[in-house]
Structure formats: C-alpha cells, structure tokens
Design a protein around this motif. Sequence first.
Motif, short mmCIF file in Angstrom:
data_model
loop_
_atom_site.label_atom_id
_atom_site.label_comp_id
_atom_site.label_asym_id
_atom_site.label_seq_id
_atom_site.Cartn_x
_atom_site.Cartn_y
_atom_site.Cartn_z
N THR A 177 -1.58 3.56 -2.01
CA THR A 177 -2.94 3.15 -1.66
C THR A 177 -3.26 3.55 -0.23
O THR A 177 -2.41 3.47 0.65
CB THR A 177 -3.09 1.62 -1.81
OG1 THR A 177 -2.67 1.24 -3.12
CG2 THR A 177 -4.53 1.19 -1.59
N GLU A 178 -4.49 3.95 0.01
CA GLU A 178 -4.88 4.39 1.36
C GLU A 178 -4.76 3.26 2.37
O GLU A 178 -5.05 2.10 2.08
CB GLU A 178 -6.32 4.89 1.35
CG GLU A 178 -6.51 6.23 0.67
CD GLU A 178 -7.95 6.71 0.78
OE1 GLU A 178 -8.85 5.87 1.00
OE2 GLU A 178 -8.18 7.93 0.65
N ILE A 179 -4.33 3.65 3.57
CA ILE A 179 -4.27 2.73 4.72
C ILE A 179 -5.32 3.19 5.71
O ILE A 179 -5.30 4.34 6.16
CB ILE A 179 -2.88 2.76 5.37
CG1 ILE A 179 -1.80 2.32 4.37
CG2 ILE A 179 -2.85 1.87 6.61
CD1 ILE A 179 -0.39 2.57 4.86
N ALA A 180 -6.25 2.32 6.04
CA ALA A 180 -7.33 2.67 6.97
C ALA A 180 -6.82 2.57 8.40
O ALA A 180 -6.35 1.52 8.83
CB ALA A 180 -8.52 1.74 6.77
N ARG A 221 1.14 3.94 12.90
CA ARG A 221 1.80 5.02 12.16
C ARG A 221 3.32 4.93 12.30
O ARG A 221 4.05 5.22 11.35
CB ARG A 221 1.28 6.37 12.65
CG ARG A 221 -0.18 6.64 12.25
CD ARG A 221 -0.67 7.98 12.78
NE ARG A 221 -2.06 8.21 12.47
CZ ARG A 221 -2.51 8.87 11.39
NH1 ARG A 221 -1.63 9.35 10.52
NH2 ARG A 221 -3.79 9.06 11.19
N VAL A 260 -0.34 7.07 2.84
CA VAL A 260 -1.59 7.81 2.67
C VAL A 260 -2.62 7.17 3.59
O VAL A 260 -2.93 5.98 3.46
CB VAL A 260 -2.09 7.75 1.21
CG1 VAL A 260 -3.41 8.50 1.07
CG2 VAL A 260 -1.03 8.32 0.27
N TYR A 261 -3.14 7.96 4.53
CA TYR A 261 -4.04 7.41 5.54
C TYR A 261 -5.49 7.82 5.26
O TYR A 261 -5.76 8.89 4.73
CB TYR A 261 -3.67 7.91 6.94
CG TYR A 261 -2.32 7.43 7.41
CD1 TYR A 261 -2.11 6.09 7.73
CD2 TYR A 261 -1.25 8.31 7.54
CE1 TYR A 261 -0.87 5.65 8.18
CE2 TYR A 261 -0.01 7.88 8.00
CZ TYR A 261 0.18 6.55 8.30
OH TYR A 261 1.40 6.12 8.74
N ARG A 262 -6.40 6.92 5.63
CA ARG A 262 -7.82 7.23 5.67
C ARG A 262 -8.33 6.89 7.06
O ARG A 262 -8.16 5.77 7.54
CB ARG A 262 -8.59 6.40 4.62
CG ARG A 262 -10.10 6.57 4.69
CD ARG A 262 -10.79 5.85 3.53
NE ARG A 262 -10.48 4.42 3.50
CZ ARG A 262 -11.15 3.50 4.19
NH1 ARG A 262 -12.15 3.85 5.01
NH2 ARG A 262 -10.81 2.22 4.10
N THR A 263 -8.91 7.86 7.73
CA THR A 263 -9.34 7.66 9.12
C THR A 263 -10.72 7.02 9.16
O THR A 263 -11.64 7.43 8.44
CB THR A 263 -9.37 9.01 9.86
OG1 THR A 263 -8.08 9.61 9.79
CG2 THR A 263 -9.77 8.82 11.31
N ARG A 312 0.82 -1.22 0.00
CA ARG A 312 0.00 0.00 0.00
C ARG A 312 0.85 1.27 0.00
O ARG A 312 0.54 2.24 -0.69
CB ARG A 312 -0.96 -0.01 1.20
CG ARG A 312 -2.21 -0.81 0.90
CD ARG A 312 -3.02 -1.13 2.12
NE ARG A 312 -4.33 -1.65 1.74
CZ ARG A 312 -4.53 -2.85 1.19
NH1 ARG A 312 -3.51 -3.64 0.96
NH2 ARG A 312 -5.76 -3.24 0.88
N SER A 319 -6.89 -1.27 9.02
CA SER A 319 -5.78 -2.09 8.58
C SER A 319 -5.16 -2.84 9.76
O SER A 319 -5.33 -2.43 10.92
CB SER A 319 -4.72 -1.22 7.91
OG SER A 319 -5.21 -0.68 6.70
#
Length: 311
Positions: A193-196, A240, A255-258, A188, A266
Amino acid sequence: MQRICVIGGSRYFGKLLVQRLQAAGHQVTVINRGAAPPPPGVTHLVADRDDETALTAVLGSRTFDVVVDQICYTPVQAAIATRVFRGRTARYVMTSTIEVYDPATAALPAVPYDTLVPEDIVDPATWLVRRDLPWHDAAYLEAHYAEGKRQAEAVFTQDSAFASVRSAHVLGGGVQEFTGRLAHYIERISRGTEIAVHAEVLPTVFIHYEELADLLLWAATATDFTGPVNACSDDPLDVRSLAAVIAAQVGREPVYRTVPAGEAASPFSFDRHYAMSNTRATKLGFSFSRTTDWLPGAVAEALEASAPRAI
C-alpha cells in the motif's frame, strides 16, 4: 527507598515505570480512575485527576518524595495538581513530549535544519498560560495537544522542584504500542500500500519504550535536575530510513506517494524540523542507546504481534 506517586501509570511505558520503581525497592502509589489496577504491592488510589476535591480526599494525609505525572495535558490539570500536591512532595516530574517543539503549532525561534533542538527553544518559565481556553473539550484538546503540554509545563515551573521529560516518538512494545504508528508502516509495506511522504523529508528522533521508562526512573530517583530534559535515542531518522528497516524484515520494498509540503502525510514524514538534542540529559548522567540498534528488534516484535494466531 523513596515514596513515589505515579499519576496514570496504567499502560505502556507508564506501566513499565511502575514495575521498575517497585523492582528497585521504592514504595509506589498509583493514582488513576480505576480501570487498570497496578501490580500487587503497589498502593492504588482511585480518583479522577480533574476532580480536585476527590483527588485531595483520596490522598488524605499522604506525602511523597516524588510525584511522576504521566497524564497531564493541560494548564488546568497542572494548576489542580500544583494545589493538591503543594506541601505533599519534594519533587514533581511531568512526562511531556517532542511536540512542544513542533513549529507548526507555535511561533518558535528558527533553527537550522541540521541543528538538534535544545530545551531552551521552549522555555516554560516564559510561556503564556491561558486557562480560560476550552481545555475541557476533547476535540479542542486533541487539536491543541502540543500547546496544552507547553502550558502545563509553564504552570508547573512556578514550583522550583519541577522537572519535565520531553519524550521523543515512542516505539516498541508490540501489542502494547497504543499509537499504532509502527503497525501502520508494517501493514502498508507488507501489503504494498502507498505511503504518503513529503518530497523532502526531514529527520526526527525516537526512543524505545523501555528506555523511556528507564529515563523516567532516573529522573525521579537518581538526579535532582529541574526544568525540561529531552529524551531521545541517538541517531535521528527520517521516514524513508524507518521504512527501510521495516522493509528489510518484511521482505518487500515500500511504495511511496509524494505529497506537497504543508499537506498531511504518513506518521513521521515531516516537512518541518524539530529533532531534539539529548545533550542536557547526557551531561546530567543518562546514557542513551542508538535508534539503529533497537529499531530492528522493535520491528520484529511488532511483526510478531501482528501475525495471525493459530486457532
């Protein structure tokens, strides 16, 4: 030299444990279903551990100084093992997991967020055992993995010579790493790619697969403690911090997605606290490494394993 039986031991840190036991001069026997033979010089017994009759038959009159059980997941499996190995071994060591402390899977005593969890938070001697639950059902077992381990420990605790090693999240080993969690982050971050992740991520603990093999070797041969010990390197990390180590080698920022608390994220993004303390094992004589010392090497190894191969 000790006579040591390993149940499982065909992959990852279990395979490494068998190799290290053999290198240390012990007489090693491996029991598995036959898909992966052990190294030359190791006695190989083929049986399904769930089949009590077959397991008893294949053992014959063999006895051992120690049994190391790598693949016990339910109280039913533990009950079979206690019957089969009663009178055959002086010591029984089960590989357990940090997930026994997951407050999302059981009602556990509350601990402050800044407290590393000691072993007595989950006392197998007092844990309720339910062998009548559908442990044979793969979907049920997957959904109740942590409870299966807790109840398995509880069954074994009836034997005064029992010890359990509660492993932290295991990393390292490149292509051997069967969880795929480190590869998940490498892929990712490399692709952007976003990491949740949760808004407030809490730290957890890790252990390198070689260190876990070393600790299991120590638990089986160098000490006679009973009950559970936590197996984790020093230096808890949150998701993180883990991603930052990977990003430094990949050369690309995560790249994070909260996601809201309570929702799936993740691997290693935790909105609840169950980072373990390794104080007991340390006091018993095992010396742990620091996660921050070995993690960059584990990431480099995983990167190498994921790199395209020239044809």
